[in-house]
Design an enzyme around this catalytic site. Structure first.
Site, mmCIF file in Angstrom:
data_model
loop_
_atom_site.group_PDB
_atom_site.id
_atom_site.type_symbol
_atom_site.label_atom_id
_atom_site.label_comp_id
_atom_site.label_asym_id
_atom_site.label_seq_id
_atom_site.Cartn_x
_atom_site.Cartn_y
_atom_site.Cartn_z
ATOM 1 N N ASP A 25 0.863 -1.170 0.213
ATOM 2 C CA ASP A 25 0.090 -0.040 0.110
ATOM 3 C C ASP A 25 0.795 1.349 0.084
ATOM 4 O O ASP A 25 1.825 1.013 0.352
ATOM 5 C CB ASP A 25 -0.713 -0.076 1.201
ATOM 6 C CG ASP A 25 -1.903 1.062 0.999
ATOM 7 O OD1 ASP A 25 -2.359 1.325 0.010
ATOM 8 O OD2 ASP A 25 -2.643 1.465 2.259
ATOM 9 N N TRP A 30 2.745 8.001 -2.680
ATOM 10 C CA TRP A 30 4.006 8.199 -3.157
ATOM 11 C C TRP A 30 3.963 9.051 -4.587
ATOM 12 O O TRP A 30 4.789 9.871 -4.439
ATOM 13 C CB TRP A 30 4.862 6.849 -3.669
ATOM 14 C CG TRP A 30 6.180 6.791 -4.096
ATOM 15 C CD1 TRP A 30 7.268 6.603 -3.464
ATOM 16 C CD2 TRP A 30 6.427 6.733 -5.520
ATOM 17 N NE1 TRP A 30 8.179 6.675 -4.262
ATOM 18 C CE2 TRP A 30 7.686 6.630 -5.507
ATOM 19 C CE3 TRP A 30 5.935 7.164 -6.812
ATOM 20 C CZ2 TRP A 30 8.594 6.648 -6.672
ATOM 21 C CZ3 TRP A 30 6.655 7.041 -7.675
ATOM 22 C CH2 TRP A 30 7.946 7.122 -7.900
ATOM 23 N N HIS A 42 1.760 3.416 -9.052
ATOM 24 C CA HIS A 42 1.479 1.741 -9.332
ATOM 25 C C HIS A 42 2.631 1.514 -9.969
ATOM 26 O O HIS A 42 3.141 0.022 -9.867
ATOM 27 C CB HIS A 42 0.509 1.555 -9.994
ATOM 28 C CG HIS A 42 -0.921 2.234 -9.367
ATOM 29 N ND1 HIS A 42 -0.936 1.881 -7.919
ATOM 30 C CD2 HIS A 42 -1.891 2.851 -9.657
ATOM 31 C CE1 HIS A 42 -2.400 2.267 -7.392
ATOM 32 N NE2 HIS A 42 -3.005 3.122 -8.439
ATOM 33 N N LEU A 137 10.307 -20.586 -4.798
ATOM 34 C CA LEU A 137 9.394 -19.720 -3.919
ATOM 35 C C LEU A 137 8.003 -19.913 -4.662
ATOM 36 O O LEU A 137 7.745 -20.033 -5.850
ATOM 37 C CB LEU A 137 9.764 -18.122 -4.158
ATOM 38 C CG LEU A 137 8.898 -17.393 -3.353
ATOM 39 C CD1 LEU A 137 9.197 -17.313 -1.946
ATOM 40 C CD2 LEU A 137 9.451 -15.789 -4.065
ATOM 41 N N ARG A 200 -4.506 -1.852 9.225
ATOM 42 C CA ARG A 200 -5.798 -2.618 9.210
ATOM 43 C C ARG A 200 -5.520 -3.718 7.930
ATOM 44 O O ARG A 200 -4.512 -3.630 7.296
ATOM 45 C CB ARG A 200 -6.929 -1.840 8.957
ATOM 46 C CG ARG A 200 -6.596 -0.805 7.571
ATOM 47 C CD ARG A 200 -7.909 0.077 7.101
ATOM 48 N NE ARG A 200 -7.729 0.804 5.822
ATOM 49 C CZ ARG A 200 -7.285 2.018 6.151
ATOM 50 N NH1 ARG A 200 -7.335 2.591 7.481
ATOM 51 N NH2 ARG A 200 -7.058 2.767 5.149
ATOM 52 N N LEU A 201 -6.484 -4.699 7.983
ATOM 53 C CA LEU A 201 -6.002 -5.716 7.060
ATOM 54 C C LEU A 201 -7.025 -5.397 5.720
ATOM 55 O O LEU A 201 -6.581 -6.237 4.553
ATOM 56 C CB LEU A 201 -6.915 -7.204 7.674
ATOM 57 C CG LEU A 201 -6.044 -7.502 8.793
ATOM 58 C CD1 LEU A 201 -6.631 -8.844 9.370
ATOM 59 C CD2 LEU A 201 -4.485 -8.026 7.900
ATOM 60 N N SER A 202 -8.002 -4.700 5.749
ATOM 61 C CA SER A 202 -8.507 -4.111 4.500
ATOM 62 C C SER A 202 -9.289 -5.358 3.614
ATOM 63 O O SER A 202 -8.855 -5.535 2.274
ATOM 64 C CB SER A 202 -7.810 -3.247 3.535
ATOM 65 O OG SER A 202 -7.428 -2.167 4.120
#
Ligand code: IPE
Ligand code: IPE
Ligand code: MG
Length: 249
Positions: A25, A30, A42, A137, A200-202
């Site tokens: 986020d 920015w 973005h 990964l 927060r987790l949103s």
């Protein structure tokens, strides 16, 4: 041990995080501080993502990375920003597919993927199948993802199995619910990082983060560096995870 405890890991020993989840986020802020378009924010964020993947590969104790790229609620942003984000996703997938594969990364996509444009759905599916046998990964990218919607979808899947006689209600446990989420086959995150200063987790991984350690940083996502990743891991390694048990002697 009672049945409710079955999904909880046995060990509380401090360790390095095997699964890191990130809420990336702060791209808009920015851009605002630089007086450039949000799209520039973005796109800088997507550059940082490439660096992050290299950092994770260089820290092989990280086996899973789950990234919040676009929430279900993000569809409510102005149409031009949504379109920019979808185009960025298109370019990212097309540009990065071969590199992801070369780097032995296994890509998965979680969310309400059927809400995406058909060409994007095809691109996601081709990256997923290209990389599905990779052993490095595992990256789960959450796109058009909402945790409550994910749970509703899981409930629907479970109800359909009951309707078909493949499951009885008494057999529904926490593990059964986990196995019907988009994140089935992926362990719960050990560490969740959110950049951008909000705490927060949103609507991200609500079920899966029951015992996850949270790390919030003011750093905006486009400014996130490998040193910031290390700071989060270092903070995690100082924590004691008890999972409801008593402090270790
Ligand atoms: C996160 O950056 C990226 C997405 C939600 C797609 P934001 O666009 O939310 O940036 P801020 O929070 O407005 O700074
Ligand atoms: C969460 O960020 C979603 C992603 C980072 C993809 P938001 O910027 O959408 O969250 P809120 O609106 O501040 O809660
Ligand atoms: Mg935001």
């Amino acid at each position: 041990m009672g049945p409710a405890a079955q999904a909880i890991p046995a060990s509380s020993a401090p360790a390095l995080p095997q699964h890191i989840a990130i809420i990336m986020d702060g791209n808009g802020r920015w851009a605002d501080t630089r007086k450039v378009t949000r799209m520039r924010g973005h796109s800088q964020g997507s550059e940082v993502l490439r660096t992050l993947l290299d950092s994770c590969r260089a820290r092989p104790f990280i086996r899973y990375l789950t990234l919040y790229a676009f929430s279900l609620e993000n569809w409510n942003r102005p149409a031009d920003e949504v379109e920019d984000l979808m185009n960025l996703l298109r370019h990212y997938l097309r540009r990065e597919a071969a590199t992801l594969h070369e780097n032995n990364i296994r890509m998965q996509f979680i969310g309400e993927l059927e809400t995406l444009a058909p060409d994007i759905q095809r691109d996601l599916e081709s990256v997923r199948t290209l990389t599905q046998n990779n052993t490095g990964l595992t990256v789960s990218m959450a796109i058009s993802y909402g945790s409550r919607q994910e749970m509703a979808t899981a409930m629907k899947r479970i109800c359909k199995k009951i309707e078909a006689g493949a499951l009885v209600p008494d057999a529904i446990t926490a593990d059964v619910i986990s196995a019907h989420l988009h994140t089935a086959n992926t362990p719960d995150p050990d560490l969740l990082i959110r950049t951008g200063g909000d705490e927060r987790l949103s609507n991200f991984l609500l079920w899966q983060s029951a015992y996850t350690e949270f790390y919030f940083t003011e750093k905006l996502w486009p400014d996130f560096t490998p040193a910031d990743l290390d700071a989060a891991i270092e903070c995690y390694s100082q924590r004691e995870r008890r999972f409801g048990k008593r402090k270790e002697a």
